[in-house]
Design a protein around this motif. Structure first.
Motif, PDB file in Angstrom:
ATOM      1  N   HIS A  38       0.633  -1.062  -0.270  1.00 13.67           N
ATOM      2  CA  HIS A  38      -0.092  -0.003  -0.002  1.00 13.67           C
ATOM      3  C   HIS A  38       1.009   1.693   0.044  1.00 13.67           C
ATOM      4  O   HIS A  38       0.157   2.172  -0.127  1.00 13.67           O
ATOM      5  N   PHE A  39       1.888   0.926  -0.384  1.00 14.75           N
ATOM      6  CA  PHE A  39       3.138   2.292   0.138  1.00 14.75           C
ATOM      7  C   PHE A  39       2.872   3.513  -1.006  1.00 14.75           C
ATOM      8  O   PHE A  39       3.435   4.851  -0.782  1.00 14.75           O
ATOM      9  N   CYS A  40       1.870   3.625  -1.765  1.00 13.89           N
ATOM     10  CA  CYS A  40       1.963   3.879  -3.525  1.00 13.89           C
ATOM     11  C   CYS A  40       0.439   5.428  -2.830  1.00 13.89           C
ATOM     12  O   CYS A  40       0.088   5.611  -3.661  1.00 13.89           O
ATOM     13  N   GLU A  41      -0.044   4.404  -2.072  1.00 11.68           N
ATOM     14  CA  GLU A  41      -1.372   5.159  -1.799  1.00 11.68           C
ATOM     15  C   GLU A  41      -1.090   5.967  -0.718  1.00 11.68           C
ATOM     16  O   GLU A  41      -0.614   6.045   0.283  1.00 11.68           O
ATOM     17  N   PRO A  42      -1.759   7.426  -1.209  1.00 13.01           N
ATOM     18  CA  PRO A  42      -0.749   8.443  -0.622  1.00 13.01           C
ATOM     19  C   PRO A  42      -2.146   8.922   1.096  1.00 13.01           C
ATOM     20  O   PRO A  42      -1.595   8.971   1.842  1.00 13.01           O
ATOM     21  N   GLU A  43      -2.756   8.070   1.344  1.00 13.84           N
ATOM     22  CA  GLU A  43      -4.090   7.915   2.378  1.00 13.84           C
ATOM     23  C   GLU A  43      -2.855   7.226   3.485  1.00 13.84           C
ATOM     24  O   GLU A  43      -3.382   6.747   4.187  1.00 13.84           O
ATOM     25  N   LEU A  44      -1.940   6.486   3.044  1.00 13.92           N
ATOM     26  CA  LEU A  44      -1.539   4.912   3.985  1.00 13.92           C
ATOM     27  C   LEU A  44      -0.797   6.349   5.483  1.00 13.92           C
ATOM     28  O   LEU A  44       0.078   7.071   5.302  1.00 13.92           O
ATOM     29  N   SER A  45      -1.401   5.689   6.447  1.00 13.05           N
ATOM     30  CA  SER A  45      -0.570   6.425   7.974  1.00 13.05           C
ATOM     31  C   SER A  45      -0.564   5.390   8.943  1.00 13.05           C
ATOM     32  O   SER A  45      -0.979   3.823   8.467  1.00 13.05           O
ATOM     33  N   LEU A  46      -0.290   5.691   9.956  1.00 17.57           N
ATOM     34  CA  LEU A  46       1.234   4.759  10.811  1.00 17.57           C
ATOM     35  C   LEU A  46      -0.687   3.655  11.005  1.00 17.57           C
ATOM     36  O   LEU A  46      -0.041   2.884  11.646  1.00 17.57           O
ATOM     37  N   GLN A  47      -1.191   4.702  11.512  1.00 16.79           N
ATOM     38  CA  GLN A  47      -2.305   4.420  12.363  1.00 16.79           C
ATOM     39  C   GLN A  47      -3.252   2.675  11.283  1.00 16.79           C
ATOM     40  O   GLN A  47      -3.315   1.796  11.899  1.00 16.79           O
ATOM     41  N   GLN A  48      -3.017   3.461   9.538  1.00 18.81           N
ATOM     42  CA  GLN A  48      -3.747   2.316   8.809  1.00 18.81           C
ATOM     43  C   GLN A  48      -2.313   0.966   8.849  1.00 18.81           C
ATOM     44  O   GLN A  48      -3.337  -0.352   8.860  1.00 18.81           O
ATOM     45  N   ALA A  49      -1.360   1.003   8.842  1.00 16.17           N
ATOM     46  CA  ALA A  49      -0.439  -0.260   9.257  1.00 16.17           C
ATOM     47  C   ALA A  49      -1.086  -0.628  10.660  1.00 16.17           C
ATOM     48  O   ALA A  49      -0.562  -1.832  10.964  1.00 16.17           O
ATOM     49  N   LEU A  88      11.808   5.608 -13.271  1.00 18.40           N
ATOM     50  CA  LEU A  88      13.051   6.548 -13.984  1.00 18.40           C
ATOM     51  C   LEU A  88      13.802   5.931 -14.532  1.00 18.40           C
ATOM     52  O   LEU A  88      13.742   5.963 -15.768  1.00 18.40           O
ATOM     53  N   ARG A  89      14.399   4.976 -14.431  1.00 17.03           N
ATOM     54  CA  ARG A  89      15.091   4.418 -14.995  1.00 17.03           C
ATOM     55  C   ARG A  89      14.436   3.034 -15.961  1.00 17.03           C
ATOM     56  O   ARG A  89      14.807   2.739 -17.062  1.00 17.03           O
ATOM     57  N   THR A  90      13.173   2.446 -16.091  1.00 23.67           N
ATOM     58  CA  THR A  90      12.874   1.331 -16.801  1.00 23.67           C
ATOM     59  C   THR A  90      11.995   2.018 -17.313  1.00 23.67           C
ATOM     60  O   THR A  90      11.361   1.225 -18.409  1.00 23.67           O
ATOM     61  N   THR A  91      11.207   2.955 -17.607  1.00 24.35           N
ATOM     62  CA  THR A  91      10.052   3.913 -17.882  1.00 24.35           C
ATOM     63  C   THR A  91      10.655   4.889 -18.950  1.00 24.35           C
ATOM     64  O   THR A  91      11.115   5.633 -18.323  1.00 24.35           O
ATOM     65  N   SER A  92       9.592   5.589 -19.846  1.00 29.45           N
ATOM     66  CA  SER A  92       9.640   7.020 -20.275  1.00 29.45           C
ATOM     67  C   SER A  92       8.442   8.196 -19.728  1.00 29.45           C
ATOM     68  O   SER A  92       8.147   9.324 -20.163  1.00 29.45           O
ATOM     69  N   LEU A  93       8.040   7.465 -18.289  1.00 32.17           N
ATOM     70  CA  LEU A  93       7.585   8.131 -17.862  1.00 32.17           C
ATOM     71  C   LEU A  93       7.853   9.695 -16.610  1.00 32.17           C
ATOM     72  O   LEU A  93       8.941   9.597 -16.665  1.00 32.17           O
ATOM     73  N   GLY A  94       7.395  10.974 -17.569  1.00 24.92           N
ATOM     74  CA  GLY A  94       7.861  12.375 -16.929  1.00 24.92           C
ATOM     75  C   GLY A  94       7.568  11.931 -15.052  1.00 24.92           C
ATOM     76  O   GLY A  94       7.057  11.378 -14.909  1.00 24.92           O
ATOM     77  N   ALA A  95       8.535  12.985 -14.297  1.00 24.82           N
ATOM     78  CA  ALA A  95       8.814  13.163 -13.820  1.00 24.82           C
ATOM     79  C   ALA A  95       7.485  13.737 -12.583  1.00 24.82           C
ATOM     80  O   ALA A  95       7.233  12.975 -11.024  1.00 24.82           O
ATOM     81  N   ALA A  96       6.521  14.481 -13.130  1.00 26.39           N
ATOM     82  CA  ALA A  96       4.612  14.855 -12.342  1.00 26.39           C
ATOM     83  C   ALA A  96       4.342  13.040 -12.377  1.00 26.39           C
ATOM     84  O   ALA A  96       4.053  12.968 -11.260  1.00 26.39           O
ATOM     85  N   GLU A  97       4.779  12.561 -13.422  1.00 25.40           N
ATOM     86  CA  GLU A  97       3.637  11.338 -13.272  1.00 25.40           C
ATOM     87  C   GLU A  97       3.784  10.007 -12.820  1.00 25.40           C
ATOM     88  O   GLU A  97       3.519   9.370 -11.979  1.00 25.40           O
ATOM     89  N   ILE A  98       5.319  10.585 -12.540  1.00 23.10           N
ATOM     90  CA  ILE A  98       5.996   9.849 -11.286  1.00 23.10           C
ATOM     91  C   ILE A  98       5.302   9.669  -9.454  1.00 23.10           C
ATOM     92  O   ILE A  98       5.608   9.106  -8.819  1.00 23.10           O
ATOM     93  N   CYS A  99       5.738  10.727  -9.854  1.00 18.80           N
ATOM     94  CA  CYS A  99       5.819  11.873  -7.879  1.00 18.80           C
ATOM     95  C   CYS A  99       4.113  11.023  -7.931  1.00 18.80           C
ATOM     96  O   CYS A  99       3.689  10.853  -7.036  1.00 18.80           O
ATOM     97  N   TYR A 100       3.111  10.265  -8.931  1.00 20.14           N
ATOM     98  CA  TYR A 100       1.764  10.229  -8.776  1.00 20.14           C
ATOM     99  C   TYR A 100       1.458   8.997  -8.274  1.00 20.14           C
ATOM    100  O   TYR A 100       0.981   8.698  -8.534  1.00 20.14           O
ATOM    101  N   ALA A 101       2.739   8.062  -9.366  1.00 18.41           N
ATOM    102  CA  ALA A 101       2.435   7.280  -9.149  1.00 18.41           C
ATOM    103  C   ALA A 101       3.129   6.522  -7.669  1.00 18.41           C
ATOM    104  O   ALA A 101       2.287   5.513  -7.484  1.00 18.41           O
ATOM    105  N   VAL A 102       3.836   7.109  -7.087  1.00 18.78           N
ATOM    106  CA  VAL A 102       4.389   6.741  -6.485  1.00 18.78           C
ATOM    107  C   VAL A 102       4.184   7.897  -4.718  1.00 18.78           C
ATOM    108  O   VAL A 102       3.740   6.999  -3.753  1.00 18.78           O
TER     109      VAL A 102
END
Length: 102
Positions: A38-49, A88-102
């Motif tokens: 779940h680390f890619c989910e922005p709402e992941l929290s200590l409380q959830q874990a 960044l190494r394996t795709t052609s995604l831009g920085a903004a797209e990667i930020c949203y992905a992770v």
């Protein structure tokens, strides 16, 4: 009487520590598995874990930090950075797209 009380208290503490030692690896592994999924989910929290394990937030934080060698926040941040590096190494995604992905 006080010597016997101290002896009993020592045995209780030793038993508690022994039980915590047995429980921590499974708790930590279950927590890591949950966080890894779940680390890619922005709402992941200590409380959830903590709820997933299940423990309350403060004991979970202490057990996780002690066993993992890093705080919950540091662990999640490291996972996100590692995933961003990989993208960044394996795709052609831009920085903004990667930020949203992770």
């Amino acid at each position: 009487l006080s010597e016997e009380m101290l002896a009993v208290y020592g045995k209780v503490l030793a038993f508690r520590n022994q039980q915590a030692g047995k429980r921590s690896p499974t708790v930590i592994q279950r927590a890591r598995d949950f966080i890894d999924q779940h680390f890619c989910e922005p709402e992941l929290s200590l409380q959830q874990a903590a709820e997933h394990v299940p423990l309350s937030a403060n004991p979970f934080s202490a057990v996780f930090s002690g066993a993992a060698g890093e705080t919950f926040k540091e662990y999640v941040t490291r996972l996100r950075i590692d995933r961003a590096k990989e993208l960044l190494r394996t795709t052609s995604l831009g920085a903004a797209e990667i930020c949203y992905a992770v």
